[in-house]
Design a protein around this motif. Structure first.
Motif, PDB file in Angstrom:
ATOM      1  N   GLY A 127       8.950  -6.889 -51.497  1.00  0.00           N
ATOM      2  CA  GLY A 127       7.499  -6.822 -51.437  1.00  0.00           C
ATOM      3  C   GLY A 127       6.987  -5.710 -50.555  1.00  0.00           C
ATOM      4  N   GLY A 128       7.847  -5.157 -49.714  1.00  0.00           N
ATOM      5  CA  GLY A 128       7.479  -4.084 -48.794  1.00  0.00           C
ATOM      6  C   GLY A 128       8.532  -3.984 -47.716  1.00  0.00           C
ATOM      7  N   ALA A 129       9.427  -3.014 -47.844  1.00  0.00           N
ATOM      8  CA  ALA A 129      10.572  -2.922 -46.940  1.00  0.00           C
ATOM      9  C   ALA A 129      10.143  -2.690 -45.498  1.00  0.00           C
ATOM     10  CB  ALA A 129      11.507  -1.805 -47.403  1.00  0.00           C
ATOM     11  N   GLN A 130       9.138  -1.860 -45.294  1.00  0.00           N
ATOM     12  CA  GLN A 130       8.716  -1.561 -43.933  1.00  0.00           C
ATOM     13  C   GLN A 130       8.029  -2.753 -43.287  1.00  0.00           C
ATOM     14  OE1 GLN A 130       6.640   2.068 -45.162  1.00  0.00           O
ATOM     15  NE2 GLN A 130       7.944   3.236 -43.795  1.00  0.00           N
ATOM     16  N   SER A 131       7.276  -3.507 -44.070  1.00  0.00           N
ATOM     17  CA  SER A 131       6.647  -4.719 -43.540  1.00  0.00           C
ATOM     18  C   SER A 131       7.714  -5.740 -43.151  1.00  0.00           C
ATOM     19  CB  SER A 131       5.699  -5.320 -44.576  1.00  0.00           C
ATOM     20  OG  SER A 131       4.637  -4.440 -44.861  1.00  0.00           O
ATOM     21  N   ALA A 132       8.752  -5.877 -43.989  1.00  0.00           N
ATOM     22  CA  ALA A 132       9.837  -6.804 -43.688  1.00  0.00           C
ATOM     23  C   ALA A 132      10.574  -6.386 -42.416  1.00  0.00           C
ATOM     24  CB  ALA A 132      10.795  -6.883 -44.863  1.00  0.00           C
ATOM     25  N   ALA A 133      10.819  -5.084 -42.264  1.00  0.00           N
ATOM     26  CA  ALA A 133      11.500  -4.593 -41.072  1.00  0.00           C
ATOM     27  C   ALA A 133      10.645  -4.807 -39.823  1.00  0.00           C
ATOM     28  CB  ALA A 133      11.836  -3.114 -41.236  1.00  0.00           C
ATOM     29  N   SER A 134       9.349  -4.596 -39.952  1.00  0.00           N
ATOM     30  CA  SER A 134       8.447  -4.801 -38.813  1.00  0.00           C
ATOM     31  C   SER A 134       8.414  -6.268 -38.401  1.00  0.00           C
ATOM     32  CB  SER A 134       7.045  -4.317 -39.177  1.00  0.00           C
ATOM     33  OG  SER A 134       6.164  -4.455 -38.090  1.00  0.00           O
ATOM     34  N   LEU A 135       8.391  -7.165 -39.391  1.00  0.00           N
ATOM     35  CA  LEU A 135       8.393  -8.598 -39.091  1.00  0.00           C
ATOM     36  C   LEU A 135       9.695  -8.993 -38.404  1.00  0.00           C
ATOM     37  CD1 LEU A 135       7.198 -11.446 -39.319  1.00  0.00           C
ATOM     38  CD2 LEU A 135       8.190 -11.588 -41.615  1.00  0.00           C
ATOM     39  N   THR A 136      10.814  -8.486 -38.890  1.00  0.00           N
ATOM     40  CA  THR A 136      12.108  -8.795 -38.281  1.00  0.00           C
ATOM     41  C   THR A 136      12.166  -8.308 -36.838  1.00  0.00           C
ATOM     42  OG1 THR A 136      13.200  -8.627 -40.433  1.00  0.00           O
ATOM     43  CG2 THR A 136      14.591  -8.450 -38.477  1.00  0.00           C
ATOM     44  N   SER A 137      11.673  -7.103 -36.603  1.00  0.00           N
ATOM     45  CA  SER A 137      11.660  -6.557 -35.248  1.00  0.00           C
ATOM     46  C   SER A 137      10.791  -7.385 -34.325  1.00  0.00           C
ATOM     47  CB  SER A 137      11.181  -5.105 -35.280  1.00  0.00           C
ATOM     48  OG  SER A 137      11.088  -4.569 -33.986  1.00  0.00           O
TER      49      SER A 137
END
Length: 337
Positions: A109-119
């Motif tokens: 759905g959005g790789a950068q959003s997923a990475a930001s949430l994980t961080s």
């Protein structure tokens, strides 16, 4: 009696040259703004995220997430949160429990959003000295785990609309060629949509989901681009095509959000991008390829409106009377003496 040749208007030519130079410089600046501004201001913008767990814990995390980056919704339980992610109501979720935090993401759905949430979840867990588990509910296919092929589909979709408009307009010009241009544009969109989907799904392994549905979505996107450009060219000539191509390349491409997802762009830019054919096409492909069509309604409506707009322009061009290309001849001509 013959008239003497007039001297060249150097002052007028100088003014025209200055206007051209300033105009071209303005175009370059506009191109820079269109590509640079969304990138400079990119980042998490109101990313919808769900939270569930004990009331005190969810309240504390919601306070941490307050601001422009996250749009937090509280859910009654983990099952409801997972369902919200799969239904695309939220981009990800956080499950809080004693000494443990579970993060649910949707990379497709959005790789950068997923990475930001994980961080962000990792940082919160470190503060609370809790364990972390990250589960990706909607990931890219194993053959293309980073979604490189999906992200690269933007330009093929854009040029898949521009190229046929250019070629068909040259091969079948004028009002006599309108039907052939229209037929060719639709036929190309269908063939190219299925070909691009086959390459992405079976060639690079970048798509999952139903191939036929993804192909039809890509065909609709290319038809929206091709028919709009054909309509503008048929009605306004080269200037119309140039205007449409400029909007698509300078705004539609950088604002499509295909690689990052629309929530990574500033709100106003993201909204504009999703209303243009490249953004709507990317969102439709994402919905069909990874979310079983969930969220496809809006992009389908947007692209259908562009198709109808293009058809309307072609219809107006077909019904318009022929342009007068020469002035009426005078009934008598003056004799030279």
């Amino acid at each position: 009696m013959t008239q003497p040749a007039t001297a060249p208007d150097h002052a007028g030519q100088g003014r025209r040259l200055a206007v051209v130079v300033v105009g071209l410089a303005a175009v370059v600046v506009a191109m820079l703004c269109a590509f640079a501004l969304p990138s400079v201001h990119s980042g998490p913008h109101d990313i919808p995220v769900g939270v569930t767990g004990p009331q005190t814990a969810t309240a504390a995390v919601s306070k941490v997430l307050s601001g422009e980056e996250w749009d937090v919704t509280t859910y009654d339980g983990e099952k409801a949160l997972r369902a919200a992610i799969e239904d695309r109501d939220v981009m990800g979720g956080i499950v809080l429990s004693q000494g443990h935090i579970t993060a649910y993401t949707a990379t497709a759905g959005g790789a950068q959003s997923a990475a930001s949430l994980t961080s962000m979840v990792t940082a919160v867990a470190k503060q609370q000295q809790a364990d972390v588990t990250v589960t990706d509910l909607k990931s890219f296919p194993a053959d293309d785990p980073k979604g490189a092929g999906f992200s690269s589909a933007a330009l093929p979709m854009i040029f898949g609309g521009m190229i046929p408009a250019v070629i068909l307009s040259r091969l079948f010009p004028g009002r006599a060629g309108l039907r052939l241009r229209l037929t060719g544009g639709i036929a190309f969109a269908v063939v190219a949509g299925f070909a691009v989907a086959a390459m992405l799904q079976y060639g690079t392994g970048s798509l999952s989901g139903d191939y036929w549905i993804s192909s039809l979505g890509l065909s609709l996107g290319m038809a929206a681009l091709a028919l709009t450009l054909l309509g503008l060219e048929s009605l306004m000539g080269t200037a119309g095509f140039g205007l449409g191509a400029a909007v698509i390349m300078l705004l539609g491409n950088p604002l499509s959000g295909l690689a990052s997802g629309p929530h990574w762009l500033p709100n106003g830019w993201a909204t504009l991008g999703q209303l243009l054919p490249p953004g709507a096409s990317g969102s439709l492909l994402r919905a069909n390829a990874f979310f079983d069509g969930t969220g496809a309604g809006g992009p389908v409506l947007t692209l259908s409106c562009w198709v109808l707009f293009g058809l309307a322009l072609i219809l107006v061009a077909g019904r318009r009377g022929p342009r007068r290309t020469t002035a009426e001849e005078p009934t008598s001509q003056a004799q030279l003496v």
